[in-house]
Write a protein that holds these residues in place. Structure first.
Motif, mmCIF file in Angstrom:
data_model
loop_
_atom_site.group_PDB
_atom_site.id
_atom_site.type_symbol
_atom_site.label_atom_id
_atom_site.label_comp_id
_atom_site.label_asym_id
_atom_site.label_seq_id
_atom_site.Cartn_x
_atom_site.Cartn_y
_atom_site.Cartn_z
ATOM 1 N N TRP A 34 7.808 4.254 3.820
ATOM 2 C CA TRP A 34 6.708 5.182 4.077
ATOM 3 C C TRP A 34 7.230 6.566 4.473
ATOM 4 O O TRP A 34 8.298 6.676 5.080
ATOM 5 N N ARG A 87 -0.745 0.478 -4.779
ATOM 6 C CA ARG A 87 -1.809 0.776 -3.808
ATOM 7 C C ARG A 87 -3.186 0.585 -4.443
ATOM 8 O O ARG A 87 -4.058 -0.083 -3.870
ATOM 9 N N GLU A 130 0.700 8.127 7.477
ATOM 10 C CA GLU A 130 0.341 7.769 6.112
ATOM 11 C C GLU A 130 -0.004 6.283 6.027
ATOM 12 O O GLU A 130 -0.995 5.893 5.395
ATOM 13 N N GLN A 150 -3.758 4.376 5.073
ATOM 14 C CA GLN A 150 -3.965 3.375 4.027
ATOM 15 C C GLN A 150 -4.473 2.059 4.598
ATOM 16 O O GLN A 150 -5.310 1.388 3.983
ATOM 17 N N LEU A 188 0.808 -1.215 0.000
ATOM 18 C CA LEU A 188 0.000 0.000 0.000
ATOM 19 C C LEU A 188 0.844 1.270 0.000
ATOM 20 O O LEU A 188 0.297 2.373 -0.016
ATOM 21 N N ARG A 206 -8.165 2.141 5.075
ATOM 22 C CA ARG A 206 -8.942 1.972 3.844
ATOM 23 C C ARG A 206 -9.197 0.500 3.535
ATOM 24 O O ARG A 206 -10.234 0.155 2.970
#
Length: 337
Positions: free
Chosen positions: A179, A147, A184, A188, A141, A191
């Motif tokens: 990353w 991603r 961040e 992700q 991701l 999600r």
């Protein structure tokens, strides 16, 4: 072919020293192995007799050809592995300084790597949808187009409960060098968690995914996010798995550690085997723990993945219940349950 396990994400050539207990600057010879966590998990599950495949990409180079050959050797379907012109197959070096120091050095992954060039439009969503278990990692991701591909793959999966026997696994596998920040990564992960039935990670990885806290607090947050089984690795205290109705802890299986890097992937492949076999969660954890311990006692990762007979033998030796066996019944030599 319908895969019992289909993984997506990182692949590399692992370059491991033959000299143990020294820094890389003092190593005089190395061995070459297939590497990359999702690829290793596919190899590990194949060792347990499962039909496995991996979705990934390599460089268009000799190392890429080597990885195809290794996947074929281990019985992993490589039909979803394609080259990326202009990029080199990554190599991962490590120093082996037992029992706890195994620093990794990634080459050929910056600013991007072939396996981060998996594209959503190239996915075989039917194969992803039909796989018994679909396995991905948080690393996939960290960058586009990987991603978007991971999100599309997870959206293609049927949302089933544990009773249906189909699982979508997210290995929380957080590696900070990939990353910009933990925030961040957490964004992700949030999600994708609604599409996940099993999440697996250690304390740091769970903290990145759902925030710091006790193992039970982290497991509860994963369950609240929609996960059906939250697996939190407890280090020297073993591993815990929690569902909405059950909490089990498997004590560690002590071994003399040679290289701890492949233990988690071996755990993952054995965990997959246990889920697909329909074992009780406590037995799945014990079996996966033993499989991880075996690889920790060996030098390499993919080449070191144990067979069912090796895992059941270790469980029996340590007085643990072997899945499928009646308590107190001796295990036949070479048994593969």
């Amino acid at each position: 072919m319908t895969h019992e396990l289909l993984t997506i994400g990182r692949i590399s050539v692992d370059i491991y020293p033959n000299d143990i207990g020294v820094g890389l600057e003092d190593v005089t010879s190395f061995g070459k192995y297939l590497g990359g966590s999702p690829s290793n998990v596919a190899v590990a599950a194949a060792r347990h007799g499962r039909r496995t495949g991996v979705i990934t990409r390599t460089g268009d180079d000799p190392f890429g050809q080597y990885l195809h050959r290794e996947l074929e050797k281990f019985g992993v379907d490589d039909s979803f592995v394609s080259p990326v012109p202009g990029l080199q197959t990554p190599a991962t070096f490590c120093a082996i300084q037992p029992p706890h120091d195994f620093p990794l050095y990634f080459y050929g992954r910056f600013p991007t790597a072939p396996d981060l060039q998996i594209k959503a439009d190239d996915l075989d969503t039917d194969a992803i949808r039909n796989a018994g278990i679909f396995w991905s990692t948080v690393t996939g991701l960290c960058q586009e187009p990987s991603r978007e591909a991971h999100i599309k793959a997870h959206e293609a999966r049927p949302r089933t409960g544990l009773a249906e026997g189909q699982y979508t696994v997210l290995d929380l596998d957080y590696r900070p060098m990939f990353w910009a920040s933990e925030e961040e990564a957490r964004e992700q992960v949030a999600r994708i968690l609604p599409h996940v039935t099993v999440a697996i990670g250690n304390d740091q990885e769970c903290s990145v995914a759902v925030g710091p806290g006790t193992p039970d607090e982290q497991a509860d947050r994963l369950l609240d996010a929609g996960v059906e089984i939250a697996v939190v690795k407890l280090g020297p205290e073993g591993v815990m798995a929690k569902t909405r109705t059950e909490r089990v802890v498997s004590a560690p299986v002590p071994v003399e550690t040679v290289n701890g890097l492949g233990a988690g992937d071996s755990f993952g492949g054995a965990f997959v085997h246990g889920l697909l076999s329909g074992w009780p969660l406590a037995q799945v954890l014990d079996y996966a723990n033993a499989a991880g311990a075996i690889v920790a006692s060996r030098l390499s990762c993919a080449d070191a993945m144990p067979t069912p007979a090796e895992v059941t033998s270790l469980l029996a030796e340590r007085g643990r219940l072997v899945p499928g066996a009646v308590p107190g019944t001796p295990i036949p030599e070479g048994a593969a349950l």
